[in-house]
Scaffold this motif. Structure first.
Motif, short mmCIF file in Angstrom:
data_model
loop_
_atom_site.label_atom_id
_atom_site.label_comp_id
_atom_site.label_asym_id
_atom_site.label_seq_id
_atom_site.Cartn_x
_atom_site.Cartn_y
_atom_site.Cartn_z
N SER A 9 0.64 -1.48 -0.07
CA SER A 9 0.40 -0.53 0.32
C SER A 9 1.05 1.35 -0.20
N GLY A 61 -2.98 -2.33 -5.44
CA GLY A 61 -4.60 -1.38 -6.90
C GLY A 61 -3.43 -2.06 -7.61
N ARG A 67 -11.90 -2.59 -8.85
CA ARG A 67 -11.71 -1.43 -8.16
C ARG A 67 -13.30 -0.38 -8.67
N ARG A 110 -5.56 1.99 -1.82
CA ARG A 110 -5.99 0.53 -1.97
C ARG A 110 -6.53 0.74 -3.41
N LEU A 111 -6.69 1.42 -4.76
CA LEU A 111 -7.16 1.88 -5.83
C LEU A 111 -5.28 1.97 -6.44
#
Length: 277
Positions: A18, A83, A120, A231-232
């Protein structure tokens, strides 16, 4: 490409993926490179999915893996971490990170992954419209989610052209992403914006460099939106996502954004991979 190289350094180091958006600390990459590669015998598992998971955890025991499944590239599994999509060979020996092109089908296999789009979409749908700051025309044809920071120059440029996006049928839904991190002056200012009685005016004032009156409220989505952005795999602002989860990139002028959204809609209807001729 630099962002992907940082991800590799972090994957091999002690931190979670992350943190891919951050440059490795001095000495971190060198220390990571000095670690011996895991021997093939260390990778165990009864299925390709289990071997892929074990391989990633061998590189970093603290890694957060959001998805593992079949990849479009024969002999590989795809995994979503931080992500991003990485490919791990079915035997767990090899990892591929970056764009992979199927030449015959003229299709990019990682960013166009259906699993990545679904991932997503799920994250974006977790943020209610009421928790966003929305600038929308009547009967908008398209809606985009824009992770924004009140200080960045391109975020301010995009907002200064908001009327033009709306005129072209594009609704802009802002989500907070204080790029200097939680606890930064940016973060505190964005909380004040999201706690304002008139969020749209407060955001416009902030992006025009006007001081934002300090405000606190019982509940603000700023922290949650920031974590969703992490997280994306967001590494900068503005970060623009279409409704199907496609990341359109950073700042785009209104005409280029409409063109990209029209093409994306056309590709979806015809079954073509997005962005391919």
């Amino acid at each position: 490409m630099k962002h992907l190289l940082f991800c590799i350094a972090v994957l091999l180091g002690p931190a979670s993926l992350s943190a891919c958006a951050q440059a490795p600390q001095p000495g971190q990459a060198a220390a990571s490179a000095s670690k011996p590669s895991p021997s093939p015998a260390a990778i165990k598992g009864n299925t390709p999915d289990e071997r892929a998971r074990q391989a990633l955890m061998t590189l970093n025991p603290k890694i957060e893996i959001d998805y593992i499944g079949a990849a479009a590239l024969p002999g590989f599994r795809e995994a979503i971490v931080g992500g991003q999509v990485v490919l791990v060979s079915d035997d767990g020996k090899y990892l591929v990170q970056g764009s992979v092109l199927d030449i015959g089908a003229q299709k990019e296999l990682t960013q166009s992954s259906p699993a990545l789009s679904k991932y997503r979409q799920g994250l974006l749908k977790s943020i209610k419209t009421s928790e966003r700051i929305v600038f929308a025309p009547p009967n908008a044809k398209y809606t985009v989610s824009v992770f924004t920071d009140i200080e960045c120059g391109y975020c301010r440029k995009l907002h200064s052209e908001i009327a033009e996006y709306n005129r072209r049928g594009i609704a802009i839904e802002y989500l907070a992403f204080p790029r200097m991190g939680l606890g930064s002056p940016d973060h505190k200012s964005m909380i004040s914006v999201w706690c304002a009685s008139d969020r749209k005016q407060a955001l416009t004032d902030a992006k025009n460099g006007k001081p934002v009156p300090d405000r606190q409220c019982k509940s603000t989505p700023v922290d949650m939106e920031y974590h969703v952005g992490q997280r994306l795999g967001i590494s900068g602002t503005p970060a623009i996502f279409a409704e199907d989860g496609t990341q359109l990139g950073g700042y785009l002028p209104a005409d280029k954004m409409r063109e990209a959204l029209d093409k994306l809609a056309g590709d979806t209807q015809t079954g073509k991979p997005a962005g391919m001729p």
